[in-house]
Design a protein around this motif. Structure first.
Motif, PDB file in Angstrom:
ATOM      1  N   ARG A 285       7.710  37.855 -43.866  1.00 23.83           N
ATOM      2  CA  ARG A 285       7.419  36.545 -43.296  1.00 23.83           C
ATOM      3  C   ARG A 285       7.866  36.502 -41.829  1.00 23.83           C
ATOM      4  O   ARG A 285       7.134  36.067 -40.936  1.00 23.83           O
ATOM      5  N   ASP A 286       9.093  36.964 -41.571  1.00 28.06           N
ATOM      6  CA  ASP A 286       9.625  36.917 -40.214  1.00 28.06           C
ATOM      7  C   ASP A 286       8.799  37.773 -39.252  1.00 28.06           C
ATOM      8  O   ASP A 286       8.622  37.409 -38.086  1.00 28.06           O
ATOM      9  N   ALA A 287       8.311  38.909 -39.745  1.00 32.48           N
ATOM     10  CA  ALA A 287       7.507  39.772 -38.884  1.00 32.48           C
ATOM     11  C   ALA A 287       6.212  39.071 -38.474  1.00 32.48           C
ATOM     12  O   ALA A 287       5.797  39.130 -37.311  1.00 32.48           O
ATOM     13  N   VAL A 288       5.592  38.398 -39.425  1.00 29.67           N
ATOM     14  CA  VAL A 288       4.350  37.680 -39.103  1.00 29.67           C
ATOM     15  C   VAL A 288       4.635  36.573 -38.094  1.00 29.67           C
ATOM     16  O   VAL A 288       3.905  36.395 -37.107  1.00 29.67           O
ATOM     17  N   ALA A 289       5.721  35.836 -38.306  1.00 29.27           N
ATOM     18  CA  ALA A 289       6.064  34.740 -37.399  1.00 29.27           C
ATOM     19  C   ALA A 289       6.264  35.272 -35.974  1.00 29.27           C
ATOM     20  O   ALA A 289       5.762  34.712 -35.003  1.00 29.27           O
ATOM     21  N   GLU A 290       6.969  36.367 -35.882  1.00 27.36           N
ATOM     22  CA  GLU A 290       7.262  36.922 -34.557  1.00 27.36           C
ATOM     23  C   GLU A 290       5.981  37.393 -33.857  1.00 27.36           C
ATOM     24  O   GLU A 290       5.749  37.080 -32.690  1.00 27.36           O
ATOM     25  N   ILE A 291       5.152  38.107 -34.600  1.00 26.80           N
ATOM     26  CA  ILE A 291       3.932  38.643 -33.986  1.00 26.80           C
ATOM     27  C   ILE A 291       2.964  37.515 -33.620  1.00 26.80           C
ATOM     28  O   ILE A 291       2.308  37.556 -32.582  1.00 26.80           O
ATOM     29  N   ALA A 292       2.906  36.507 -34.462  1.00 27.29           N
ATOM     30  CA  ALA A 292       1.985  35.401 -34.193  1.00 27.29           C
ATOM     31  C   ALA A 292       2.576  34.395 -33.206  1.00 27.29           C
ATOM     32  O   ALA A 292       1.891  33.466 -32.778  1.00 27.29           O
TER      33      ALA A 292
ATOM     34  N   ASP B 286      -1.245  26.572 -35.619  1.00 24.53           N
ATOM     35  CA  ASP B 286      -0.141  25.745 -36.093  1.00 24.53           C
ATOM     36  C   ASP B 286       0.663  26.383 -37.231  1.00 24.53           C
ATOM     37  O   ASP B 286       1.584  25.771 -37.760  1.00 24.53           O
ATOM     38  N   GLY B 287       0.285  27.586 -37.613  1.00 31.53           N
ATOM     39  CA  GLY B 287       1.022  28.213 -38.710  1.00 31.53           C
ATOM     40  C   GLY B 287       0.234  29.375 -39.275  1.00 31.53           C
ATOM     41  O   GLY B 287      -0.837  29.724 -38.771  1.00 31.53           O
ATOM     42  N   ALA B 288       0.773  29.958 -40.330  1.00 33.24           N
ATOM     43  CA  ALA B 288       0.091  31.098 -40.942  1.00 33.24           C
ATOM     44  C   ALA B 288       0.382  31.135 -42.432  1.00 33.24           C
ATOM     45  O   ALA B 288       1.421  30.655 -42.886  1.00 33.24           O
ATOM     46  N   ASP B 289      -0.578  31.683 -43.178  1.00 26.66           N
ATOM     47  CA  ASP B 289      -0.389  31.938 -44.600  1.00 26.66           C
ATOM     48  C   ASP B 289      -0.492  33.437 -44.832  1.00 26.66           C
ATOM     49  O   ASP B 289      -1.380  34.093 -44.277  1.00 26.66           O
ATOM     50  N   VAL B 290       0.402  33.948 -45.649  1.00 26.50           N
ATOM     51  CA  VAL B 290       0.398  35.378 -45.959  1.00 26.50           C
ATOM     52  C   VAL B 290       0.410  35.526 -47.473  1.00 26.50           C
ATOM     53  O   VAL B 290       1.164  34.830 -48.159  1.00 26.50           O
ATOM     54  N   TRP B 291      -0.443  36.407 -47.965  1.00 31.36           N
ATOM     55  CA  TRP B 291      -0.447  36.726 -49.397  1.00 31.36           C
ATOM     56  C   TRP B 291      -0.278  38.230 -49.477  1.00 31.36           C
ATOM     57  O   TRP B 291      -1.152  38.987 -49.039  1.00 31.36           O
ATOM     58  N   VAL B 292       0.818  38.667 -50.039  1.00 35.44           N
ATOM     59  CA  VAL B 292       1.071  40.107 -49.965  1.00 35.44           C
ATOM     60  C   VAL B 292       1.984  40.561 -51.091  1.00 35.44           C
ATOM     61  O   VAL B 292       2.854  39.820 -51.545  1.00 35.44           O
ATOM     62  N   SER B 293       1.769  41.777 -51.529  1.00 36.79           N
ATOM     63  CA  SER B 293       2.686  42.445 -52.451  1.00 36.79           C
ATOM     64  C   SER B 293       3.772  43.076 -51.610  1.00 36.79           C
ATOM     65  O   SER B 293       3.507  44.012 -50.852  1.00 36.79           O
TER      66      SER B 293
ATOM     67  N   ILE C  88      -3.845  33.558 -39.748  1.00 35.34           N
ATOM     68  CA  ILE C  88      -2.987  33.103 -38.665  1.00 35.34           C
ATOM     69  C   ILE C  88      -3.741  32.047 -37.863  1.00 35.34           C
ATOM     70  O   ILE C  88      -4.858  32.280 -37.392  1.00 35.34           O
ATOM     71  N   ARG C  89      -3.135  30.867 -37.764  1.00 33.98           N
ATOM     72  CA  ARG C  89      -3.731  29.764 -37.014  1.00 33.98           C
ATOM     73  C   ARG C  89      -2.776  29.376 -35.885  1.00 33.98           C
ATOM     74  O   ARG C  89      -1.689  29.917 -35.765  1.00 33.98           O
TER      75      ARG C  89
ATOM     76  N   MET D 161      -0.964  41.842 -36.471  1.00 30.00           N
ATOM     77  CA  MET D 161      -1.482  42.136 -35.123  1.00 30.00           C
ATOM     78  C   MET D 161      -3.010  42.086 -35.088  1.00 30.00           C
ATOM     79  O   MET D 161      -3.600  41.688 -34.087  1.00 30.00           O
ATOM     80  N   PHE D 162      -3.621  42.479 -36.182  1.00 30.81           N
ATOM     81  CA  PHE D 162      -5.082  42.357 -36.258  1.00 30.81           C
ATOM     82  C   PHE D 162      -5.496  40.906 -36.536  1.00 30.81           C
ATOM     83  O   PHE D 162      -6.393  40.375 -35.896  1.00 30.81           O
ATOM     84  N   ALA D 163      -4.827  40.288 -37.487  1.00 30.80           N
ATOM     85  CA  ALA D 163      -5.266  38.967 -37.942  1.00 30.80           C
ATOM     86  C   ALA D 163      -5.118  37.901 -36.868  1.00 30.80           C
ATOM     87  O   ALA D 163      -5.847  36.909 -36.862  1.00 30.80           O
ATOM     88  N   LYS D 164      -4.183  38.106 -35.949  1.00 34.22           N
ATOM     89  CA  LYS D 164      -4.019  37.071 -34.914  1.00 34.22           C
ATOM     90  C   LYS D 164      -5.168  37.104 -33.902  1.00 34.22           C
ATOM     91  O   LYS D 164      -5.303  36.200 -33.090  1.00 34.22           O
ATOM     92  N   GLN D 165      -5.998  38.140 -33.990  1.00 29.41           N
ATOM     93  CA  GLN D 165      -7.147  38.233 -33.088  1.00 29.41           C
ATOM     94  C   GLN D 165      -8.375  37.487 -33.612  1.00 29.41           C
ATOM     95  O   GLN D 165      -9.380  37.396 -32.914  1.00 29.41           O
ATOM     96  N   VAL D 166      -8.309  37.019 -34.868  1.00 31.70           N
ATOM     97  CA  VAL D 166      -9.499  36.397 -35.468  1.00 31.70           C
ATOM     98  C   VAL D 166      -9.157  35.030 -36.059  1.00 31.70           C
ATOM     99  O   VAL D 166      -8.023  34.785 -36.455  1.00 31.70           O
ATOM    100  N   PRO D 167     -10.142  34.135 -36.117  1.00 34.78           N
ATOM    101  CA  PRO D 167      -9.847  32.788 -36.627  1.00 34.78           C
ATOM    102  C   PRO D 167      -9.869  32.691 -38.148  1.00 34.78           C
ATOM    103  O   PRO D 167      -9.337  31.739 -38.712  1.00 34.78           O
ATOM    104  N   TYR D 168     -10.479  33.655 -38.817  1.00 30.86           N
ATOM    105  CA  TYR D 168     -10.692  33.541 -40.271  1.00 30.86           C
ATOM    106  C   TYR D 168      -9.553  34.239 -41.034  1.00 30.86           C
ATOM    107  O   TYR D 168      -8.833  35.073 -40.485  1.00 30.86           O
ATOM    108  N   PRO D 169      -9.402  33.893 -42.324  1.00 26.04           N
ATOM    109  CA  PRO D 169      -8.454  34.647 -43.164  1.00 26.04           C
ATOM    110  C   PRO D 169      -8.936  36.096 -43.296  1.00 26.04           C
ATOM    111  O   PRO D 169     -10.143  36.330 -43.510  1.00 26.04           O
TER     112      PRO D 169
END
Lengths: 741, 152
Positions: free
Chosen positions: A386-393, A371-378, A368-369, A425-433
């Motif tokens: 996708r929508d959940a990540v957008a909303e949380i970020a 200007d945007g976010a990338d998600v790789w998930v099963s 999560i950056r 919610m965790f990933a938005k707290q850190v700058p790295y993937p």
């Protein structure tokens, strides 16, 4: 699960084909490595990033323009996720049948999150409920046909001839008069300028070259060579690995933790906290796992800390006394017929909470950056994820990309996306993937569970013992109310709970029928879909009950069913007769053995199953063999239908025998495969699948086997021992006094 | 630094010696074909060969591996038996989700190297430690027999 069947949004499916998808297709990212692997194309080709002039007539087909005499790339976009059911292979066949390409010469791409790939029956972009082949049967063939006609038209214009002179074959347009030919790629640029035709007639079954023929899966080689990229396998530059612990009691919160102790573990770099969970991040999973132990989290457990299994079952059984159940479905006047019956018969069935435990533990990788976010998930629900990540970020949806990875087992678990939300919610707290991987314990204890249910069935019988009425009282949660609220009836019934017992999804004719619903949500857990969904619950109830009535009247259970089949369901009779023949029904068995039958019409497919059990040891259920006769309409790939039944039966068999999620003080007690028992090879009986040739509409198949097996075994146990087990799991019931005279 | 021999290549890793081989493979060397399933040697998804024997990488400390030869799913195809097993798996269409199959293939290969023509019971004994949630056991058994045939 059939939340949206027959609802107006079925019209949404029309969006799948036609001009609306054109714009969209240009935005698709190409994932070359995977596609090439699948198609067997060398991995060292020149990468052409989806050029603007690619021919992409719809959301499923794309042809890259090529130089004269060269083939160009044909990409097929897979609307459903591959989680073992073979849908990539089947989807390619459906497109290729009309497009005239060799399935091994195409590139594959997982669909991105988009409404375009909505499964109408599920109300979102989702893979589940045994809907994939049913819902893609026409759209994918139409996509292939439309593309083919446009390529022919482009070639006709180039050659200045009538399109009627042209035919297509193996990725080429051929001129039958001159013998000239062009690869699809050679005319792709011109085809891209044409308007996609509507309603191209689909080829009749007599012309099919691919559909209906056994075909090797396209994803086998990458999977047996360890090159298949599941969600858990994603590695990106600078990525760290985290593992999480959420409060083991639902609704609880983090009270305290020893952050310094976790950070002191070599390799640990961050400790992250949200309201109800913590995440330890490290260079590798093991360091994170050690850090999580050292963190020594304490919880405010909250109001569910008193919940235990006995309470859950008690609430369900109490529901049977509810004075005002919802009358969910009926025809005739069953209560009146019951009251006036010469004799009545009643039985109560109980089924447990179940975990999914796919072999690939829950995980999600994301970056999560600002200007945007990338998600790789099963995930089985890419759009929701996708929508959940957008909303949380706090990001626009369009700025979030999501790669649907291969899924190491779905079974309905990945129809949930709460793990993606948690990861965000965790990933938005850190700058790295960050890649978050749950331990197996977390996977089982923080699952969302198949509900526990209690069902009571009452039948009114005439003097001869024939059934004149049947009343179902069903107590349990409504998964649909949370997962797809629009799928609930306006009275408040979850239609999934009618599957397998109520018309039209039963092969039986009931003179007088009523289904009453008493909704009881389960305290302390979230309930969810599971392999077989409503069919698994419903079939155990109705097929056990039918058996009981047959034995009561002293009629052969298979013959009893044959008599009750509605004239609208002749295919049910067909599978019943076939399984009787193949299983040797009625032939003598050794002492201690028994056969049990299950008949079903669920997910649009007919199936009859006979299980043979050995109870020479009265405290052990040994399943000797299983025969299933299947009529699922038109079949895309017979071998994969067989594979789904084989696997589904084994999946359902282990669960029927062994599994029950239990709670104590609000905490799930089962934690890993040591306490959550999965059937193993030495326990797995042979499963023989017998297919019926059919030209009916295709039905679903991924969940049929799972739904069938519990009642088939319970009925076989009754035949072998005289004991009727109405409580799952069966091994536990066998070791209780249930059914003993 | 710990030196490891994996698929006939030497790797040096800087990690605490209690770190299980599984996580060295997956998170440090990026060899993700070997899978994580349970972490307690109950499911077999992480099966690799250590000096030719099937072992569970999730509970094998890296300190115990130093100086010994490790084969993973990425390397087993270089071995004729491993190759035969992989091809038999494809031929029989064993895989469904495929997540457990690297472990199954490693266990089957170790079995066939020791017992070139196993009986059903020997196959059950060797592979019952490997869980397949998709329920492909029948086809696995068939494919092991088919791989044995390919070898003879």
């Amino acid at each position: 699960m059939n939340a949206f069947a027959g609802k107006p949004n079925a019209a949404r499916r029309a969006v799948l084909i036609g001009g609306g998808a054109l714009v969209f297709s240009a935005a698709l990212p190409l994932r070359r490595g995977r596609a090439r692997d699948l198609g067997g194309v060398p991995e060292t080709g020149v990468l052409v990033e989806n050029p603007a002039n690619a021919f992409s007539p719809n959301a499923f087909v794309r042809v890259t323009p090529s130089a004269a005499g060269e083939a160009g790339e044909i990409v097929m976009v897979m609307p459903n996720v591959e989680m073992g059911q073979g849908i990539y292979t089947q989807s390619v066949v459906l497109i290729a049948e009309e497009l005239d390409v060799d399935p091994v010469n195409i590139l594959l791409e997982a669909a991105p999150p988009s409404d375009v790939y909505m499964t109408a029956a599920l109300g979102t972009e989702a893979t589940g409920g045994s809907t994939s082949t049913m819902s893609q049967w026409d759209p994918l063939r139409q996509a292939g046909a439309a593309a083919r006609e446009m390529l022919k038209q482009a070639a006709a214009t180039r050659w200045g001839c009538s399109v009627d002179l042209l035919k297509t074959e193996n990725g080429k347009v051929l001129n039958t008069k001159t013998g000239q030919s062009l690869f699809y790629g050679e005319v792709a640029s011109e085809a891209a300028l044409l308007t996609p035709p509507k309603d191209v007639p689909l080829r009749p079954s007599s012309e099919w070259k691919l559909i209906g023929h056994a075909r090797h899966r396209l994803d086998s080689r990458i999977k047996v060579e360890g090159r298949c990229e599941f969600g858990i396998d994603v590695i990106k530059p600078g990525m760290k690995v985290g593992t999480v612990s959420a409060c083991p009691v639902m609704g609880g919160r983090v009270k305290s933790m020893d952050r310094a102790a976790a950070l002191a573990v070599p390799g640990v770099c961050d400790v992250l906290k949200i309201d109800n969970a913590v995440c330890v991040v490290a260079d590798n999973y093991y360091a994170a796992h050690k850090g999580l132990k050292a963190l020594f989290v304490q919880w405010d457990e909250g109001e569910n800390a008193h919940v235990d299994t006995a309470l859950i079952y008690q609430q369900l059984h109490d529901g049977l006394n509810d004075p005002k159940p919802l009358v969910a479905e009926k025809h005739g006047d069953a209560p009146k017929a019951l009251a006036g019956a010469a004799k009545t018969y009643e039985a109560i069935y109980q089924q447990p909470l179940l975990a999914h435990s796919p072999m690939e533990p829950i995980n999600c990788a994301l970056h999560i950056r600002k200007d945007g976010a990338d998600v790789w998930v099963s995930t089985q629900v890419p759009l929701r994820a996708r929508d959940a990540v957008a909303e949380i970020a706090g990001l626009p949806k369009e700025s979030v990309t999501l790669s649907s990875q291969y899924i190491g087992g779905g079974f309905g678990r990945r129809l949930e996306h709460e793990y993606v939300a948690q990861a965000a919610m965790f990933a938005k707290q850190v700058p790295y993937p960050l890649k978050i991987v749950w331990s197996r314990e977390e996977d089982i204890q923080l699952d969302r569970y198949r509900p526990a249910y209690v069902d009571r069935v009452r039948a009114g019988l005439d003097e001869k013992g024939d059934m004149t009425s049947i009343v179902f009282d069903l107590v349990g949660p409504a998964v649909c109310a949370r997962w797809a609220p629009a799928g609930m009836t306006k009275e408040g019934f979850d239609p999934d709970l009618a599957v397998a017992i109520a018309p039209p999804e039963t092969p039986y004719y009931y003179k007088n029928f009523q289904e009453n619903y008493i909704r009881r949500e389960t305290p302390g857990v979230v309930t969810a879909w599971w392999r077989g969904v409503g069919g698994t619950r419903g079939l155990f109830v109705i097929e056990s009950f039918m058996d009981e009535l047959a034995l009561l009247k002293n009629v052969d259970p298979l013959e009893w069913r044959r008599r009750l089949i509605s004239h609208e369901h002749p295919r049910a009779r067909g599978v019943l007769d076939l399984v009787a023949e193949k299983s040797g029904w009625g032939k003598p068995l050794p002492p201690g053995h028994g056969r049990g039958v299950c008949l079903q019409f669920v997910f649009g497919s007919y199936m009859a199953t006979v299980a043979t059990v050995n109870l020479e040891d009265p405290l052990n259920i040994k399943v000797v063999s299983v025969d299933s006769a299947v009529d699922c309409g038109e079949i895309v790939n017979p071998d994969q239908v067989i594979a789904q039944i084989e696997g589904g039966v084994i999946f359902g068999l282990g669960t029927a025998l062994f599994d029950e999620i239990t709670l104590k003080n609000g905490r799930v007690q089962e934690s890993n495969f040591s306490t959550w028992r999965i059937i193993r090879m030495n326990e797995a009986p042979p499963v023989r699948v017998h297919l019926v040739q059919s030209h009916e509409k295709p039905g679903g198949i991924g969940e049929c086997g799972t739904a069938a097996i519990a009642p088939a075994i319970a009925n076989a146990i009754a035949a072998a021992t005289g004991r009727r087990l109405r409580t799952l799991p069966l091994m536990k019931a066998l070791h209780s006094s249930e059914g003993e005279n | 630094m710990i030196d490891l021999r994996i698929n006939d290549q030497i790797h040096s890793v800087d990690v605490t010696p209690d770190t299980p081989l599984l996580w060295v493979l997956r998170d440090i060397l990026g060899m993700v074909g070997t899978k994580f399933g349970c972490g307690i040697a109950e499911c077999g998804a992480c099966t690799v060969h250590l000096d030719g024997k099937a072992v569970r990488a999730c509970v094998l400390p890296i300190g115990a591996v130093s100086g010994r030869s490790v084969t993973t799913i990425e390397g087993v195809g270089a071995d004729p038996v491993g190759k035969a097993v992989q091809e038999a798996w494809i031929e029989r269409d064993v895989v469904q989700c495929g997540y457990c199959q690297p472990g199954q293939i490693m266990a089957a290969t170790a079995l066939l190297k020791e017992t070139p023509h196993p009986t059903d019971m020997q196959i059950d004994e060797a592979l019952s430690g490997n869980i397949c949630r998709c329920g492909t056991y029948g086809r696995i058994r068939d494919a092991v027999h088919a791989a044995a045939e390919r070898q003879s």
